[in-house]
Design a protein around this motif. Structure first.
Motif, PDB file in Angstrom:
ATOM      1  N   ILE A 285       0.839  -1.198   0.000  1.00  0.00           N
ATOM      2  CA  ILE A 285       0.000   0.000   0.000  1.00  0.00           C
ATOM      3  C   ILE A 285       0.873   1.246   0.000  1.00  0.00           C
ATOM      4  CG2 ILE A 285      -1.786   1.291   1.230  1.00  0.00           C
ATOM      5  CD1 ILE A 285      -2.659  -1.262   2.544  1.00  0.00           C
ATOM      6  N   ARG A 286       0.523   2.203  -0.818  1.00  0.00           N
ATOM      7  CA  ARG A 286       1.151   3.520  -0.753  1.00  0.00           C
ATOM      8  C   ARG A 286       0.104   4.568  -1.122  1.00  0.00           C
ATOM      9  NH1 ARG A 286       3.449   1.188  -5.461  1.00  0.00           N
ATOM     10  NH2 ARG A 286       2.933   2.289  -7.395  1.00  0.00           N
ATOM     11  N   LYS A 287       0.440   5.824  -0.898  1.00  0.00           N
ATOM     12  CA  LYS A 287      -0.490   6.908  -1.217  1.00  0.00           C
ATOM     13  C   LYS A 287       0.159   7.887  -2.187  1.00  0.00           C
ATOM     14  CE  LYS A 287      -3.876   7.275   2.468  1.00  0.00           C
ATOM     15  NZ  LYS A 287      -4.526   8.190   3.435  1.00  0.00           N
ATOM     16  N   HIS A 288      -0.654   8.438  -3.067  1.00  0.00           N
ATOM     17  CA  HIS A 288      -0.216   9.489  -3.963  1.00  0.00           C
ATOM     18  C   HIS A 288      -1.253  10.597  -3.921  1.00  0.00           C
ATOM     19  CE1 HIS A 288       2.048  11.166  -7.375  1.00  0.00           C
ATOM     20  NE2 HIS A 288       0.863  11.608  -7.784  1.00  0.00           N
ATOM     21  N   LYS A 289      -0.907  11.700  -3.260  1.00  0.00           N
ATOM     22  CA  LYS A 289      -1.824  12.844  -3.125  1.00  0.00           C
ATOM     23  C   LYS A 289      -3.186  12.400  -2.600  1.00  0.00           C
ATOM     24  CE  LYS A 289       0.432  15.583  -6.725  1.00  0.00           C
ATOM     25  NZ  LYS A 289       0.265  16.288  -8.028  1.00  0.00           N
ATOM     26  N   ASN A 290      -3.132  11.650  -1.495  1.00  0.00           N
ATOM     27  CA  ASN A 290      -4.339  11.181  -0.803  1.00  0.00           C
ATOM     28  C   ASN A 290      -5.125  10.114  -1.562  1.00  0.00           C
ATOM     29  OD1 ASN A 290      -3.972  12.868   1.473  1.00  0.00           O
ATOM     30  ND2 ASN A 290      -4.843  14.594   0.328  1.00  0.00           N
ATOM     31  N   ILE A 291      -4.598   9.636  -2.674  1.00  0.00           N
ATOM     32  CA  ILE A 291      -5.225   8.517  -3.391  1.00  0.00           C
ATOM     33  C   ILE A 291      -4.476   7.244  -3.019  1.00  0.00           C
ATOM     34  CG2 ILE A 291      -5.741   7.488  -5.634  1.00  0.00           C
ATOM     35  CD1 ILE A 291      -7.443   9.899  -4.967  1.00  0.00           C
ATOM     36  N   LEU A 292      -5.213   6.260  -2.529  1.00  0.00           N
ATOM     37  CA  LEU A 292      -4.621   4.999  -2.124  1.00  0.00           C
ATOM     38  C   LEU A 292      -4.276   4.156  -3.350  1.00  0.00           C
ATOM     39  CD1 LEU A 292      -4.166   3.597   0.691  1.00  0.00           C
ATOM     40  CD2 LEU A 292      -6.219   2.274   0.173  1.00  0.00           C
ATOM     41  N   VAL A 293      -3.063   3.608  -3.372  1.00  0.00           N
ATOM     42  CA  VAL A 293      -2.630   2.727  -4.459  1.00  0.00           C
ATOM     43  C   VAL A 293      -2.321   1.356  -3.880  1.00  0.00           C
ATOM     44  CG1 VAL A 293      -0.954   2.334  -6.296  1.00  0.00           C
ATOM     45  CG2 VAL A 293      -1.646   4.676  -5.733  1.00  0.00           C
ATOM     46  N   ILE A 294      -3.075   0.358  -4.297  1.00  0.00           N
ATOM     47  CA  ILE A 294      -2.807  -1.031  -3.909  1.00  0.00           C
ATOM     48  C   ILE A 294      -2.013  -1.667  -5.042  1.00  0.00           C
ATOM     49  CG2 ILE A 294      -3.789  -3.255  -3.284  1.00  0.00           C
ATOM     50  CD1 ILE A 294      -4.339  -1.115  -1.233  1.00  0.00           C
ATOM     51  N   ASP A 295      -0.767  -1.996  -4.765  1.00  0.00           N
ATOM     52  CA  ASP A 295       0.124  -2.520  -5.789  1.00  0.00           C
ATOM     53  C   ASP A 295       0.162  -4.046  -5.711  1.00  0.00           C
ATOM     54  OD1 ASP A 295       2.117  -3.141  -7.558  1.00  0.00           O
ATOM     55  OD2 ASP A 295       3.590  -1.743  -6.750  1.00  0.00           O
ATOM     56  N   ASN A 296      -0.503  -4.685  -6.658  1.00  0.00           N
ATOM     57  CA  ASN A 296      -0.494  -6.144  -6.741  1.00  0.00           C
ATOM     58  C   ASN A 296      -0.098  -6.583  -8.148  1.00  0.00           C
ATOM     59  OD1 ASN A 296      -0.926  -8.670  -5.379  1.00  0.00           O
ATOM     60  ND2 ASN A 296      -2.727  -8.966  -6.651  1.00  0.00           N
ATOM     61  N   ALA A 297       0.821  -5.807  -8.747  1.00  0.00           N
ATOM     62  CA  ALA A 297       1.328  -6.115 -10.083  1.00  0.00           C
ATOM     63  C   ALA A 297       2.592  -6.940  -9.941  1.00  0.00           C
ATOM     64  CB  ALA A 297       1.611  -4.826 -10.846  1.00  0.00           C
ATOM     65  N   ASN A 298       2.532  -8.201 -10.337  1.00  0.00           N
ATOM     66  CA  ASN A 298       3.665  -9.104 -10.163  1.00  0.00           C
ATOM     67  C   ASN A 298       3.555 -10.269 -11.129  1.00  0.00           C
ATOM     68  OD1 ASN A 298       2.307 -11.477  -8.622  1.00  0.00           O
ATOM     69  ND2 ASN A 298       1.628  -9.662  -7.499  1.00  0.00           N
ATOM     70  N   SER A 299       4.501 -11.180 -11.033  1.00  0.00           N
ATOM     71  CA  SER A 299       4.526 -12.311 -11.963  1.00  0.00           C
ATOM     72  C   SER A 299       3.463 -13.363 -11.659  1.00  0.00           C
ATOM     73  CB  SER A 299       5.912 -12.975 -11.948  1.00  0.00           C
ATOM     74  OG  SER A 299       6.214 -13.443 -10.647  1.00  0.00           O
ATOM     75  N   GLY A 300       2.805 -13.254 -10.503  1.00  0.00           N
ATOM     76  CA  GLY A 300       1.778 -14.228 -10.129  1.00  0.00           C
ATOM     77  C   GLY A 300       0.375 -13.669 -10.160  1.00  0.00           C
ATOM     78  N   THR A 301       0.178 -12.519 -10.802  1.00  0.00           N
ATOM     79  CA  THR A 301      -1.140 -11.891 -10.836  1.00  0.00           C
ATOM     80  C   THR A 301      -2.148 -12.756 -11.583  1.00  0.00           C
ATOM     81  OG1 THR A 301      -0.178  -9.676 -10.735  1.00  0.00           O
ATOM     82  CG2 THR A 301      -2.416  -9.841 -11.565  1.00  0.00           C
ATOM     83  N   THR A 302      -3.333 -12.948 -10.983  1.00  0.00           N
ATOM     84  CA  THR A 302      -4.416 -13.723 -11.583  1.00  0.00           C
ATOM     85  C   THR A 302      -5.723 -12.982 -11.346  1.00  0.00           C
ATOM     86  OG1 THR A 302      -4.877 -14.951  -9.558  1.00  0.00           O
ATOM     87  CG2 THR A 302      -3.224 -15.885 -11.046  1.00  0.00           C
ATOM     88  N   CYS A 316      -9.777  -0.530   2.578  1.00  0.00           N
ATOM     89  CA  CYS A 316      -8.795   0.424   3.101  1.00  0.00           C
ATOM     90  C   CYS A 316      -9.182   1.870   2.794  1.00  0.00           C
ATOM     91  CB  CYS A 316      -7.410   0.137   2.526  1.00  0.00           C
ATOM     92  SG  CYS A 316      -6.682  -1.437   3.061  1.00  0.00           S
ATOM     93  N   ALA A 317      -9.750   2.092   1.606  1.00  0.00           N
ATOM     94  CA  ALA A 317     -10.083   3.455   1.187  1.00  0.00           C
ATOM     95  C   ALA A 317     -11.427   3.916   1.723  1.00  0.00           C
ATOM     96  CB  ALA A 317     -10.065   3.553  -0.336  1.00  0.00           C
ATOM     97  N   THR A 398     -10.833  10.392  -6.501  1.00  0.00           N
ATOM     98  CA  THR A 398     -11.359   9.784  -5.273  1.00  0.00           C
ATOM     99  C   THR A 398     -11.243   8.266  -5.377  1.00  0.00           C
ATOM    100  OG1 THR A 398     -13.623   9.669  -6.152  1.00  0.00           O
ATOM    101  CG2 THR A 398     -13.022  11.649  -4.894  1.00  0.00           C
ATOM    102  N   GLY A 399     -11.398   7.602  -4.230  1.00  0.00           N
ATOM    103  CA  GLY A 399     -11.348   6.141  -4.227  1.00  0.00           C
ATOM    104  C   GLY A 399      -9.923   5.628  -4.209  1.00  0.00           C
ATOM    105  N   ALA A 400      -9.674   4.536  -4.937  1.00  0.00           N
ATOM    106  CA  ALA A 400      -8.361   3.886  -4.902  1.00  0.00           C
ATOM    107  C   ALA A 400      -7.964   3.399  -6.287  1.00  0.00           C
ATOM    108  CB  ALA A 400      -8.385   2.709  -3.930  1.00  0.00           C
TER     109      ALA A 400
END
Length: 409
Positions: A285-302, A316-317, A398-400
């Motif tokens: 999880i990280r934030k960019h200007k109060n927008i939540l970013v859920i980072d689940n980009a990887n080699s096992g993404t389904t 979370c948001a 707004t949102g995530a």
């Protein structure tokens, strides 16, 4: 020996070079891009003492089909096992599976004491300290360099591998029962992984994987129970527990339990897993200007992990609005374990995001009202994850934002 090595772009060059250094005569053929036409023609006419082919190569390929019985064929995994011979670091833990490989590997590296090498799809690192040594694919051939570094440190090796393991290590872990067809649809990927793992000294299986006939095989669901944020391992007459908030996340529960159980099997204390912080690109999880970013980009993404990431983002948001960045980075090495368009479509339809940013080649058609498949709205198409994230940030107030892209990181 005269050896033919097939598939130069997925580790064949490293394997062929290693065999040549050992005094063998080696021919190497690029079976996917066709850049070695002359060598391929010679190989079709010649005979060999050994042929090395990746498990994902179509068995009907002209350089495989119709070979004589005197020309044994082994996989890239088995070739690496032979090449390692006595130069195996200890402990050496090999990890394969459709999902959860990288997280399991990082968790194990977090708890193992002393120096060692962590080899994953995100890079190969000297531990502790996570000094980046190099970035290679997780084809079996890459284990050769990783093992050499581990031996030079007199340290351990945790190695993530695609479509199976070499079987040279002290323990093999299969992280997921998910299956798909490979080798032009002629093989089960899970069956290939199980077959290769049977050569390992010890074997640990995630729930749902059929246990093979193996002298020392542990099935996770017979020795582990997870309640909330606590994992309890009952193995070898011992009962050991550790806690971590990440155990409450589906994407972390099995990998953490596998790492803890592997530790107990090898005689290590799993207690350090209580401080394991997680892995970048795996529900971070990280934030960019109060927008939540859920980072689940990887080699096992389904589709399954994408749906879970969206649920997590909304929780979370505290908002239902989702900007979904989804797809596969073109030419990113995900030849064996891709993210098919039908799975991407299913995830989008389940999540119902406010905005969809597609990464890579878009689907051939998006559908029409009343048609099958159902209509699909794509708001933007980007070639890379980085460009898609910038696009998502520009479009989201707004949102995530959920990053769910199949890519090596």
């Amino acid at each position: 020996m005269r050896i033919l090595v097939l598939d130069t772009i997925h580790g064949g060059c490293e394997i062929g070079t290693a065999f040549a250094r050992a005094g063998n005569t080696v021919d190497m053929v690029d079976v996917y891009r066709g850049t070695t036409t002359k060598t391929a023609e010679q190989a079709a006419r010649g005979s060999y003492d050994l042929i090395v082919a990746p498990v994902h190569l179509d068995p009907a390929h002209p350089l495989l089909a119709g070979r004589t019985l005197s020309e044994p064929v082994i996989s890239h995994h088995e070739a690496v096992r032979q090449l390692l011979d006595s130069q195996v670091p200890h402990p050496m833990i090999e990890i394969t599976g459709a999902q959860g490989k990288t997280t399991t590997a990082y968790a194990l590296a977090h708890l193992l004491p002393g120096p060692g090498i962590l080899h994953t799809s995100t890079g190969t690192y000297e531990m502790p300290g996570k000094k980046l040594l190099f970035k290679k694919s997780i084809t079996p051939a890459s284990v050769l360099a990783a093992a050499e570094h581990a031996k030079s440190l007199s340290g351990w090796l945790v190695a993530e591998e695609s479509l199976g393991v070499t079987g040279a290590g002290d323990l093999a872990i299969i992280t997921s029962p998910s299956d798909y067809r490979c080798a032009a649809g002629n093989k089960s990927a899970l069956a290939e992984k199980i077959a290769s793992a049977q050569k390992s000294r010890r074997l640990l299986l995630a729930p749902g994987i059929p246990a093979p006939a193996h002298a020392d095989c542990v099935c996770l669901d017979t020795v582990v129970s997870v309640s909330g944020t606590t994992c309890t391992i009952s193995l070898g007459g011992r009962v050991i527990a550790f806690t971590n908030p990440l155990l409450a996340q589906p994407g972390y529960c099995i990998p953490l339990a596998l790492a803890g159980t592997a530790a107990v099997m090898l005689g290590y204390d799993p207690a350090p897993l209580s401080t394991f912080p997680g892995v970048e690109g795996r529900m971070s999880i990280r934030k960019h200007k109060n927008i939540l970013v859920i980072d689940n980009a990887n080699s096992g993404t389904t589709a399954e992990t994408t749906i879970e990431a969206a649920r997590y983002a909304r929780a979370c948001a505290g908002s239902p609005g989702i900007t979904l960045v989804i797809g596969t980075v073109k030419g990113d090495g995900a030849v064996c374990e891709g993210f098919p368009d039908d799975q991407i479509r299913a995830a989008i339809q389940k999540i119902r995001p406010r905005t969809v940013i597609w990464v890579g080649d878009p689907p051939l058609h998006t559908g029409k009202p009343g048609s099958s498949p159902a209509p699909l709205t794509i708001d933007a198409v980007c070639p890379t994850l980085e460009e898609a994230e910038r696009c998502a940030i520009d479009r989201t107030t707004t949102g995530a934002i959920v990053l769910a892209v199949k890519t090596w990181r």
